[in-house]
Design an enzyme around this catalytic site. Structure first.
Site, PDB file in Angstrom:
ATOM      1  CE  LYS A 124     -25.529  89.418  47.954  1.00 42.03           C
ATOM      2  NZ  LYS A 124     -25.605  90.841  47.547  1.00 42.03           N
TER       3      LYS A 124
ATOM      4  CG  ASP B 171     -26.762  91.650  50.891  1.00 37.79           C
ATOM      5  OD1 ASP B 171     -26.788  92.322  49.856  1.00 37.79           O
ATOM      6  OD2 ASP B 171     -27.795  91.109  51.347  1.00 37.79           O
TER       7      ASP B 171
HETATM    8  P1  NDP Z   1     -28.813  95.868  56.770  1.00 34.31           P
HETATM    9  O1  NDP Z   1     -28.642  94.576  57.451  1.00 34.31           O
HETATM   10  O2  NDP Z   1     -27.888  96.985  57.091  1.00 34.31           O
HETATM   11  O3  NDP Z   1     -30.294  96.413  56.938  1.00 34.31           O
HETATM   12  C1  NDP Z   1     -31.387  95.660  56.544  1.00 34.31           C
HETATM   13  C2  NDP Z   1     -32.651  96.387  56.935  1.00 34.31           C
HETATM   14  O4  NDP Z   1     -33.762  95.762  56.310  1.00 34.31           O
HETATM   15  C3  NDP Z   1     -32.910  96.334  58.431  1.00 34.31           C
HETATM   16  O5  NDP Z   1     -33.616  97.468  58.838  1.00 34.31           O
HETATM   17  C4  NDP Z   1     -33.763  95.067  58.554  1.00 34.31           C
HETATM   18  O6  NDP Z   1     -34.573  95.038  59.704  1.00 34.31           O
HETATM   19  C5  NDP Z   1     -34.600  95.158  57.299  1.00 34.31           C
HETATM   20  N1  NDP Z   1     -34.955  93.800  56.876  1.00 34.31           N
HETATM   21  C6  NDP Z   1     -34.104  92.816  56.506  1.00 34.31           C
HETATM   22  N2  NDP Z   1     -34.768  91.685  56.226  1.00 34.31           N
HETATM   23  C7  NDP Z   1     -36.052  91.960  56.431  1.00 34.31           C
HETATM   24  C8  NDP Z   1     -37.243  91.190  56.307  1.00 34.31           C
HETATM   25  N3  NDP Z   1     -37.207  89.904  55.924  1.00 34.31           N
HETATM   26  N4  NDP Z   1     -38.409  91.819  56.576  1.00 34.31           N
HETATM   27  C9  NDP Z   1     -38.427  93.124  56.964  1.00 34.31           C
HETATM   28  N5  NDP Z   1     -37.341  93.893  57.104  1.00 34.31           N
HETATM   29  C10 NDP Z   1     -36.184  93.321  56.849  1.00 34.31           C
HETATM   30  O7  NDP Z   1     -28.728  95.522  55.197  1.00 34.31           O
HETATM   31  P2  NDP Z   1     -28.446  96.497  53.976  1.00 34.31           P
HETATM   32  O8  NDP Z   1     -28.987  97.844  54.246  1.00 34.31           O
HETATM   33  O9  NDP Z   1     -27.026  96.341  53.595  1.00 34.31           O
HETATM   34  O10 NDP Z   1     -29.295  95.788  52.821  1.00 34.31           O
HETATM   35  C11 NDP Z   1     -30.646  96.140  52.534  1.00 34.31           C
HETATM   36  C12 NDP Z   1     -31.007  95.704  51.127  1.00 34.31           C
HETATM   37  O11 NDP Z   1     -30.138  96.354  50.187  1.00 34.31           O
HETATM   38  C13 NDP Z   1     -30.856  94.218  50.836  1.00 34.31           C
HETATM   39  O12 NDP Z   1     -31.832  93.839  49.894  1.00 34.31           O
HETATM   40  C14 NDP Z   1     -29.481  94.124  50.195  1.00 34.31           C
HETATM   41  O13 NDP Z   1     -29.356  92.966  49.393  1.00 34.31           O
HETATM   42  C15 NDP Z   1     -29.500  95.389  49.356  1.00 34.31           C
HETATM   43  N6  NDP Z   1     -28.199  95.911  48.947  1.00 34.31           N
HETATM   44  C16 NDP Z   1     -27.215  96.175  49.844  1.00 34.31           C
HETATM   45  C17 NDP Z   1     -26.021  96.715  49.415  1.00 34.31           C
HETATM   46  C18 NDP Z   1     -24.948  97.103  50.371  1.00 34.31           C
HETATM   47  O14 NDP Z   1     -23.952  97.681  49.927  1.00 34.31           O
HETATM   48  N7  NDP Z   1     -25.073  96.847  51.663  1.00 34.31           N
HETATM   49  C19 NDP Z   1     -25.753  96.955  47.993  1.00 34.31           C
HETATM   50  C20 NDP Z   1     -26.890  96.727  47.137  1.00 34.31           C
HETATM   51  C21 NDP Z   1     -28.059  96.207  47.610  1.00 34.31           C
HETATM   52  P3  NDP Z   1     -34.142  94.133  60.963  1.00 34.31           P
HETATM   53  O15 NDP Z   1     -32.964  94.812  61.555  1.00 34.31           O
HETATM   54  O16 NDP Z   1     -35.332  94.118  61.836  1.00 34.31           O
HETATM   55  O17 NDP Z   1     -33.810  92.773  60.395  1.00 34.31           O
HETATM   56  O1  2IT Z   2     -26.091  93.589  46.469  1.00 36.20           O
HETATM   57  C1  2IT Z   2     -25.000  94.189  46.389  1.00 36.20           C
HETATM   58  O2  2IT Z   2     -24.648  94.757  45.351  1.00 36.20           O
HETATM   59  C2  2IT Z   2     -24.134  94.217  47.566  1.00 36.20           C
HETATM   60  N1  2IT Z   2     -24.521  93.703  48.607  1.00 36.20           N
HETATM   61  C3  2IT Z   2     -22.792  94.853  47.498  1.00 36.20           C
HETATM   62  C4  2IT Z   2     -21.785  93.904  46.914  1.00 36.20           C
HETATM   63  C5  2IT Z   2     -20.357  94.370  46.939  1.00 36.20           C
HETATM   64  O3  2IT Z   2     -19.519  93.552  46.541  1.00 36.20           O
HETATM   65  O4  2IT Z   2     -20.056  95.503  47.319  1.00 36.20           O
END
Ligand code: NDP
Ligand code: 2IT
Length: 459
Positions: A140, A180
């Site tokens: 990561k 992420d």
């Molecule tokens: P994005 O940046 O696309 O979206 C994040 C969302 O969560 C936004 O709406 C953001 O709001 C909100 N958010 C982030 N931090 C905070 C906080 N501290 N308090 C309140 N709201 C918050 O990220 P992702 O959708 O990619 O990721 C979301 C979650 O999913 C994370 O935990 C990530 O680790 C996990 N994840 C992502 C994967 C991926 O493929 N992208 C895979 C597996 C897990 P704002 O815009 O206001 O910051």
């Molecule tokens: O938390 C996660 O699994 C991710 N942000 C996706 C990682 C990846 O390599 O696609």
């Protein structure tokens, strides 16, 4: 502690003493890394029955080795903002474990990023990646850079500077980053461009989540959110329920949230609320997911803009989206967004299932609330593994220079999520924790990595 250390050296600890002593030592060495310690605590609680059954893992120090990253790289990221001022951020990459494949895991750009956050995410990624059944290790990275309010050119300059250092440490067979929080297709594009320029070769397999015209995979963008809902549907069906007709609340409105909402709606659920870090929207008629996509993916606006189109929806600034009653809760924003009190509120309001799209969104006390109240609970490592699973499929397509159809990737994703569910259920049963998917997924993820480590010797 001294007695414990002596016993550890002589391999005479009981499994309970073993996991406690490893955790205790970790705590002493990393006392400020609360998120990392939380992630480890959840795992070690599940693994006791594994060490009962296979004492060889204790003898070979598998847990001690697993909790120590192979390396943690931190670096300076200088860049110039639009006013010509020099800014300096901190970059990170943790290469946690490559026993079953190259380090693999996303990059997070968010002001809260520090070594503890990166290590918790990298540690979880080891087990998640193992669960996917794909040959990928755990890693990561990220930065405390805040992309909010930055111009496109500032984002580009930051990504280029970040990659100038990161490029020394990654490669298609070494370490393969992806997105992420704060890192999506735009950032991956800039990062990839800079990697190519530095290395002088075209190697699309070095990053995943790329644009579709230069080696990205169809369905990668959708994969995490879709996968979470596939997993939740599998869990519901196994318990005589269905997502169709259920009221769903999702937190966040980013990549994972959007596609979790889209799939839940397609499966017949009614999604009534989602959020961003400023507040939440509640639309009792059901959230218009296409509009959220437009607001977030295209316009890069805040979620309250939704009310310009739907004035009858409600926007609650500063409020917690978990105040809204729902049958299915999909936390898809960030770590520790559901604490014990929030879990109690959800239970009081009639939640029947929780599916973690985000990483570690529920505290340990919240998880225990759900498990003790027989709420169907889909833990992050298992439920959100669809994103990285499709990243591994993107790597496979890049290696063989082919591009699969959306349907083909989506079908593989569904199969992978079903396998993860079934393997987690089976592992829980086999190790005396029937019905506990937290234990089941931790155990199933651990076994494959542990066996690979045993076979490869003490390295
Ligand atoms: P994005 O940046 O696309 O979206 C994040 C969302 O969560 C936004 O709406 C953001 O709001 C909100 N958010 C982030 N931090 C905070 C906080 N501290 N308090 C309140 N709201 C918050 O990220 P992702 O959708 O990619 O990721 C979301 C979650 O999913 C994370 O935990 C990530 O680790 C996990 N994840 C992502 C994967 C991926 O493929 N992208 C895979 C597996 C897990 P704002 O815009 O206001 O910051
Ligand atoms: O938390 C996660 O699994 C991710 N942000 C996706 C990682 C990846 O390599 O696609």
């Amino acid at each position: 502690m001294k007695a414990m250390e002596n016993k550890l050296q002589q391999n005479t600890l009981t499994p309970k003493e073993y996991v406690q002593s490893v955790y205790q030592q970790l705590k002493e060495r990393n006392s400020h890394e609360t998120e990392f310690l939380q992630a480890v605590e959840e795992i070690v609680e599940s693994l006791e029955p594994v060490f009962e059954k296979h004492p060889k893992y204790m003898k070979l120090g598998i847990l001690e080795r697993l909790v120590e990253p192979e390396r943690l790289i931190t670096f300076r990221v200088p860049w110039v903002d639009d006013e010509g001022r020099v800014q300096v951020n901190r970059g990170y990459r943790v290469q946690f474990n490559n026993a079953i494949g190259p380090y693999k895991g996303g990059l997070r750009f968010h002001p809260t990023v520090n070594a503890s956050i990166i290590k918790f995410l990298g540690f979880e990624q080891i087990f998640k990646n193992s669960l996917t059944g794909q040959p990928i290790g755990g890693g990561k990275g990220g930065s405390d850079f805040d992309p909010k309010g930055k111009s496109d050119l500032e984002i580009m300059r930051f990504c280029q500077s970040f990659m100038s250092e990161l490029s020394r440490h990654i490669g298609p067979d070494t370490d393969v980053p992806a997105g992420d929080i704060g890192v999506g297709a735009r950032e991956i594009g800039y990062l990839y461009g800079q990697y190519k320029k530095i290395k002088g070769t075209v190697s699309p397999g070095v990053l995943t989540g790329k644009g579709l015209d230069f080696g990205g995979s169809l369905a990668r963008k959708e994969a995490t959110g879709f996968g979470t809902v596939y997993f939740v549907q599998e869990m519901l069906k196994d318990n005589g329920q269905d997502i169709s007709g259920k009221t769903v609340v999702v937190s966040g409105s980013g990549n994972v949230s959007i596609y979790a909402m889209e799939k839940a709606v397609e499966f017949g659920a009614k999604v009534v609320a989602c959020s961003d870090s400023n507040g939440y929207i509640y639309d009792k008629n059901g959230i218009d997911v296409e509009l959220v996509k437009q607001i977030k993916e295209v316009d890069r606006e805040r979620i309250n803009v939704y009310l310009e189109t739907y004035p009858n929806a409600e926007y609650v600034a500063e409020g917690s989206v978990w105040e809204i009653p729902c049958e299915i809760a999909l936390p898809c924003a960030t770590q520790n967004e559901i604490d014990e009190e929030t879990a109690k509120t959800l239970i009081k309001n009639g939640v029947i299932a929780v599916g973690e799209g985000a990483n570690m969104p529920s505290s340990l006390a919240a998880i225990n609330q759900f498990l003790n109240n027989n709420i169907l609970f889909a833990p992050a490592k298992a439920a959100n593994a669809g994103g990285v699973a499709v990243s591994a499929l993107e790597m496979a397509q890049n290696s063989s220079r082919v591009a699969w159809s959306f349907e083909k990737v989506d079908k593989k994703l569904q199969d992978i999520m079903r396998d993860i569910y079934q393997n987690s259920v089976r592992a829980a049963e086999e190790y005396g924790r029937s019905g506990n998917l937290v234990a089941g997924s931790n155990i199933a993820g651990f076994l494959k990595v542990a066996d690979a480590m045993v076979e490869q010797g003490i390295i």
